[in-house]
Design a protein around this motif. Structure first.
Motif, PDB file in Angstrom:
ATOM      1  N   LEU A 110       7.794  22.093  37.157  1.00  0.00           N
ATOM      2  CA  LEU A 110       7.807  22.789  35.863  1.00  0.00           C
ATOM      3  C   LEU A 110       7.613  24.296  36.002  1.00  0.00           C
ATOM      4  N   ASP A 111       7.470  24.782  37.217  1.00  0.00           N
ATOM      5  CA  ASP A 111       7.236  26.208  37.421  1.00  0.00           C
ATOM      6  C   ASP A 111       8.513  27.007  37.171  1.00  0.00           C
ATOM      7  N   GLN A 112       8.327  28.296  36.875  1.00  0.00           N
ATOM      8  CA  GLN A 112       9.470  29.166  36.600  1.00  0.00           C
ATOM      9  C   GLN A 112      10.098  29.616  37.911  1.00  0.00           C
ATOM     10  N   ARG A 113      11.432  29.593  37.959  1.00  0.00           N
ATOM     11  CA  ARG A 113      12.153  29.933  39.167  1.00  0.00           C
ATOM     12  C   ARG A 113      13.128  31.080  38.900  1.00  0.00           C
ATOM     13  N   HIS A 114      13.276  31.938  39.913  1.00  0.00           N
ATOM     14  CA  HIS A 114      14.221  33.055  39.799  1.00  0.00           C
ATOM     15  C   HIS A 114      15.478  32.721  40.585  1.00  0.00           C
ATOM     16  N   ILE A 115      16.630  32.892  39.941  1.00  0.00           N
ATOM     17  CA  ILE A 115      17.913  32.550  40.546  1.00  0.00           C
ATOM     18  C   ILE A 115      18.805  33.790  40.566  1.00  0.00           C
ATOM     19  N   GLU A 116      19.461  34.018  41.681  1.00  0.00           N
ATOM     20  CA  GLU A 116      20.476  35.061  41.805  1.00  0.00           C
ATOM     21  C   GLU A 116      21.732  34.412  42.377  1.00  0.00           C
ATOM     22  N   TYR A 117      22.760  34.330  41.551  1.00  0.00           N
ATOM     23  CA  TYR A 117      24.014  33.718  41.992  1.00  0.00           C
ATOM     24  C   TYR A 117      24.882  34.745  42.713  1.00  0.00           C
ATOM     25  N   PRO A 118      25.719  34.308  43.645  1.00  0.00           N
ATOM     26  CA  PRO A 118      26.624  35.239  44.328  1.00  0.00           C
ATOM     27  C   PRO A 118      27.673  35.787  43.370  1.00  0.00           C
ATOM     28  N   GLU A 119      28.351  36.826  43.805  1.00  0.00           N
ATOM     29  CA  GLU A 119      29.334  37.488  42.949  1.00  0.00           C
ATOM     30  C   GLU A 119      30.490  36.552  42.599  1.00  0.00           C
ATOM     31  N   SER A 120      30.884  36.606  41.328  1.00  0.00           N
ATOM     32  CA  SER A 120      32.036  35.843  40.864  1.00  0.00           C
ATOM     33  C   SER A 120      32.803  36.712  39.863  1.00  0.00           C
ATOM     34  N   ILE A 121      33.961  36.235  39.439  1.00  0.00           N
ATOM     35  CA  ILE A 121      34.834  37.015  38.560  1.00  0.00           C
ATOM     36  C   ILE A 121      34.929  36.348  37.188  1.00  0.00           C
ATOM     37  N   ILE A 122      34.760  37.156  36.134  1.00  0.00           N
ATOM     38  CA  ILE A 122      35.010  36.691  34.770  1.00  0.00           C
ATOM     39  C   ILE A 122      36.157  37.533  34.195  1.00  0.00           C
ATOM     40  N   VAL A 123      36.710  37.076  33.082  1.00  0.00           N
ATOM     41  CA  VAL A 123      37.849  37.770  32.478  1.00  0.00           C
ATOM     42  C   VAL A 123      37.484  38.184  31.061  1.00  0.00           C
ATOM     43  N   ALA A 124      37.580  39.497  30.793  1.00  0.00           N
ATOM     44  CA  ALA A 124      37.308  40.018  29.450  1.00  0.00           C
ATOM     45  C   ALA A 124      38.548  39.854  28.580  1.00  0.00           C
ATOM     46  N   LYS A 125      38.381  40.091  27.291  1.00  0.00           N
ATOM     47  CA  LYS A 125      39.495  39.992  26.349  1.00  0.00           C
ATOM     48  C   LYS A 125      40.597  40.963  26.758  1.00  0.00           C
ATOM     49  N   GLY A 126      41.826  40.460  26.796  1.00  0.00           N
ATOM     50  CA  GLY A 126      42.928  41.290  27.251  1.00  0.00           C
ATOM     51  C   GLY A 126      43.299  41.036  28.687  1.00  0.00           C
ATOM     52  N   GLY A 127      42.530  40.165  29.370  1.00  0.00           N
ATOM     53  CA  GLY A 127      42.880  39.785  30.737  1.00  0.00           C
ATOM     54  C   GLY A 127      42.326  40.688  31.820  1.00  0.00           C
ATOM     55  N   PHE A 128      41.284  41.477  31.511  1.00  0.00           N
ATOM     56  CA  PHE A 128      40.706  42.353  32.522  1.00  0.00           C
ATOM     57  C   PHE A 128      39.667  41.584  33.351  1.00  0.00           C
ATOM     58  N   PRO A 129      39.872  41.441  34.663  1.00  0.00           N
ATOM     59  CA  PRO A 129      38.884  40.754  35.502  1.00  0.00           C
ATOM     60  C   PRO A 129      37.716  41.674  35.830  1.00  0.00           C
ATOM     61  N   CYS A 130      36.513  41.153  35.754  1.00  0.00           N
ATOM     62  CA  CYS A 130      35.308  41.937  36.033  1.00  0.00           C
ATOM     63  C   CYS A 130      34.392  41.148  36.974  1.00  0.00           C
ATOM     64  N   PRO A 131      33.908  41.757  38.041  1.00  0.00           N
ATOM     65  CA  PRO A 131      32.950  41.081  38.914  1.00  0.00           C
ATOM     66  C   PRO A 131      31.554  41.045  38.290  1.00  0.00           C
ATOM     67  N   ILE A 132      30.870  39.915  38.419  1.00  0.00           N
ATOM     68  CA  ILE A 132      29.487  39.779  37.945  1.00  0.00           C
ATOM     69  C   ILE A 132      28.645  39.173  39.063  1.00  0.00           C
ATOM     70  N   LYS A 133      27.353  39.396  38.963  1.00  0.00           N
ATOM     71  CA  LYS A 133      26.402  38.809  39.918  1.00  0.00           C
ATOM     72  C   LYS A 133      25.153  38.436  39.117  1.00  0.00           C
TER      73      LYS A 133
END
Length: 320
Positions: A110-133
């Motif tokens: 039940l303890d709180q955990r910190h998560i950092e996911y590796p970089e991935s790509i999302i797509v904004a409106k209009g089809g612009f790909p943006c990297p997120i982490k």
């Protein structure tokens, strides 16, 4: 430490104590020899059989126990349920005894955990790909831990919460970020990042809020390379414009300073000219013919000039 192991340890301890105190007679002995010594020549089957049966019983006995750790939610799962334990999950705590053949114990942290996911790509409106982490903190809700295990049991039993956060939870978080990004233009994402991430957190809570508490979610979104370059170019142009404007202000101030200095110099020249003119005017008023002749007399050394003059000429001015 299992209950079976404890029972085996108790049986071994009882046998050792019985042998040393001679209260447990396991061996048979021959008749005494001429020296009165007796040699062991066999084993008494009754006590040996009893010990053997006790060991087998300890190995086959169905009971076991577990201690639920602090900061964990204990679940007693019935493996013989009509849905393989789905309908028979009981919350437990402390020391729990259970049938190891038909039940199992699961401890949900039940303890709180910190998560950092590796970089991935999302797509904004209009089809612009943006990297997120993305990064965030999460914990299991104690009140719905049993329901979470029931629904995600196949994933949890493979690797606990680590398996869930790398699989099901990862898909839920990235999916929420991507779905919210699809609603907005790329300019909105970077000009209203705080609002954008608040929308993501709201969407995440809709999807996983029943079982998990999520906080401090950051997308760490980065603009596409082309947009990054345009932003850098605009920033450089703005900086150059500010610099040019500052230089223009400095030049204007310097010009004003020189104008003021010139005005001051002109004023001083005019004042000096006026003073000189006034002085000349005063001197002209003071100089008369009598005053000039007086000055000649003061400066004469008493010697008559040797200049040849006509008869009746006199170089001295006749003063009257």
């Amino acid at each position: 430490m299992s209950l079976t192991f404890l029972l085996l340890m108790l049986i071994a301890l009882a046998v050792i104590i019985g042998i040393f105190t001679r209260k447990l007679d396991l061996l048979t002995y021959s008749e005494p020899d001429k020296n009165g010594k007796r040699q062991p020549n066999g084993m008494k089957w009754q006590p040996a059989t009893f010990i053997f049966v006790a060991i087998v019983a300890a190995l086959l006995q169905p009971m076991n126990y577990d201690v639920i750790s602090v900061g964990h939610k204990g679940l007693l799962i019935n493996l013989l349920g009509d849905k393989r334990g789905v309908s028979y999950t009981e919350e437990v705590s402390g020391v729990v005894f259970y049938n190891k053949y038909t039940q199992e114990i699961q401890e949900i942290p039940l303890d709180q955990r910190h998560i950092e996911y590796p970089e991935s790509i999302i797509v904004a409106k209009g089809g612009f790909p943006c990297p997120i982490k993305p990064s965030f903190n999460y914990s299991v809700k104690e009140s719905t831990a049993a329901d979470m295990f029931t629904n995600l049991r196949s994933t949890y039993t493979k690797g606990g919460l680590e398996a869930i956060q790398e699989g099901w939870l990862n898909n839920a978080i990235i999916g929420a970020i991507n779905d919210v990004a699809n609603r907005h233009s790329i300019d909105y994402l970077f000009n209203n990042r705080e609002t954008y991430e608040a929308e993501i957190l709201s969407e995440v809570n809709k999807r996983i809020g029943k079982w998990f508490l999520v906080s401090q979610l950051k997308t760490n979104i980065q603009p596409p390379k082309a947009i990054r370059q345009s932003i850098e170019d605009k920033a450089t142009a703005d900086a150059d414009a500010i610099k040019a404007e500052a230089q223009a202000r400095v030049a204007q101030a310097d010009a004003q300073r020189k104008i003021q200095l010139a005005k001051g110099d002109s004023a001083s020249i005019v004042i000096r000219a006026q003073a000189d003119a006034k002085a000349i005017s005063l001197k002209q008023q003071e100089i008369t013919s009598t005053y000039v002749e007086y000055q000649r007399v003061l400066k004469w050394d008493g010697v008559m000039p040797t200049t040849v003059l006509g008869s009746g000429s006199n170089t001295l001015y006749q003063m009257k």
